[in-house]
Scaffold this active site. Structure first.
Site, PDB file in Angstrom:
ATOM      1  N   HIS A  86       0.858  -1.195   0.000  1.00 24.53           N
ATOM      2  CA  HIS A  86       0.000   0.000   0.000  1.00 24.53           C
ATOM      3  C   HIS A  86       0.892   1.243   0.000  1.00 24.53           C
ATOM      4  CE1 HIS A  86      -2.802   3.083   1.298  1.00 24.53           C
ATOM      5  NE2 HIS A  86      -3.778   2.266   0.913  1.00 24.53           N
ATOM      6  N   GLU A 115      -4.213   2.197  -7.510  1.00 25.76           N
ATOM      7  CA  GLU A 115      -4.584   3.218  -6.530  1.00 25.76           C
ATOM      8  C   GLU A 115      -3.614   4.391  -6.632  1.00 25.76           C
ATOM      9  OE1 GLU A 115      -6.539   2.769  -2.486  1.00 25.76           O
ATOM     10  OE2 GLU A 115      -4.438   2.684  -1.996  1.00 25.76           O
TER      11      GLU A 115
HETATM   12  P1  PGA Z   1      -9.608   6.184   0.576  1.00 23.60           P
HETATM   13  O1  PGA Z   1      -8.428   5.158   0.876  1.00 23.60           O
HETATM   14  O2  PGA Z   1     -10.791   5.370   0.100  1.00 23.60           O
HETATM   15  O3  PGA Z   1      -9.869   6.856   1.871  1.00 23.60           O
HETATM   16  O4  PGA Z   1      -9.127   7.103  -0.489  1.00 23.60           O
HETATM   17  C1  PGA Z   1      -8.162   4.097   0.029  1.00 23.60           C
HETATM   18  C2  PGA Z   1      -6.866   3.418   0.398  1.00 23.60           C
HETATM   19  O5  PGA Z   1      -5.900   4.135   0.728  1.00 23.60           O
HETATM   20  O6  PGA Z   1      -6.774   2.185   0.357  1.00 23.60           O
END
Ligand code: PGA
Length: 246
Positions: free
Chosen positions: A89, A159
């Site tokens: 992550h 992401e």
């Molecule tokens: P968020 O976080 O939905 O608050 O943007 C997603 C993540 O960091 O996995």
């Protein structure tokens, strides 16, 4: 294929009691949804409290046991029924986690039979659609030397760091679609067509009850990684419902 909806609770909530209440609130919607697989990734200390929903973890260590103070192994996660682990992550990468470490974690998770969720994404928003070098590296180095037969348990999350709710606003479904195609193309180069098309690609970054369905419908991703909105039972249930209705 069922859509994958993963709740990433990060370092929340404060107590196991709160975690239990939140998980219970979500569990019915999770069970009732026929076309969504809902997984909650709580902090390690709340794993017991969340057992009413399918369990994920936010991180893991690559060794099975031994003198590794503060770490947790795949064996320990398995003993608690954890079926999926987030690896790499951006918030962990920001704390110094390298692609090499991520690669070791992905290997350990896949070899243990747990699903590995490799997180990739660029840091700054791009002006044009091009494949960011950083994602190329994250995929190449993160998945280096992994036996193809293990990849059936791999999920890739696109992401973009700039789209995470604590940094900015969600990406557009159109861009998510284009990036997922580029990620798929990269996987194709690495592992061939059959394997590349079997790996689910999901999206994360400010997903909420208003935009969730659009990422699936127009972004054409296989699921969602939800941070902030997953800490609000009402919002998260609405995300599950809207995706289920598609
Ligand atoms: P968020 O976080 O939905 O608050 O943007 C997603 C993540 O960091 O996995």
């Amino acid at each position: 294929m069922k859509k994958i909806i993963i709740a990433n609770w990060k370092m929340n909530p404060k107590t196991s009691r709160e975690a239990e209440i939140l998980a219970r609130g979500i569990s019915e919607a999770a069970k009732n949804s026929k076309n969504c697989e809902v997984i909650i990734a709580p902090p390690f200390v709340h794993i017991r409290a969340v057992r009413s929903v399918k369990l994920g973890a936010q991180d893991v260590f690559w060794e099975k046991s031994g003198p590794y103070t503060g770490e947790i192994s795949t064996l320990q996660l398995k003993a608690y029924g954890v079926s999926l682990v987030l690896v790499g992550h951006s918030e962990r990468r920001a704390l110094g986690e390298t692609n090499e470490e991520i690669n070791k974690k992905i290997k350990a998770v896949l070899e243990s039979g747990i699903k590995a969720v490799l997180c990739v994404g660029e840091i700054e928003k791009q002006k044009e659609v091009a494949f960011p070098v950083i994602i190329h590296q994250e995929l190449k180095e993160g998945l280096r030397g992994i036996n193809k037969s293990l990849l059936k348990n791999l999920i890739v999350v696109y992401e973009p760091v700039w789209a995470i709710s604590t940094h900015g606003k969600a990406d557009s479904p159109k861009n998510v679609f284009e990036m997922s195609v580029l990620i798929r193309r990269e996987l194709l180069k690495m592992f061939g067509k059959k394997t590349a098309f079997s790996i689910p690609i999901i999206y994360g970054g400010s997903v909420d009850e208003k935009n969730a369905a659009d990422f699936i419908k127009y972004g054409r991703v296989d699921g969602l990684l939800v941070g902030a909105a997953s800490l609000n039972a009402k919002k998260f249930i609405e995300i599950i419902k809207r995706v289920s209705e598609l």
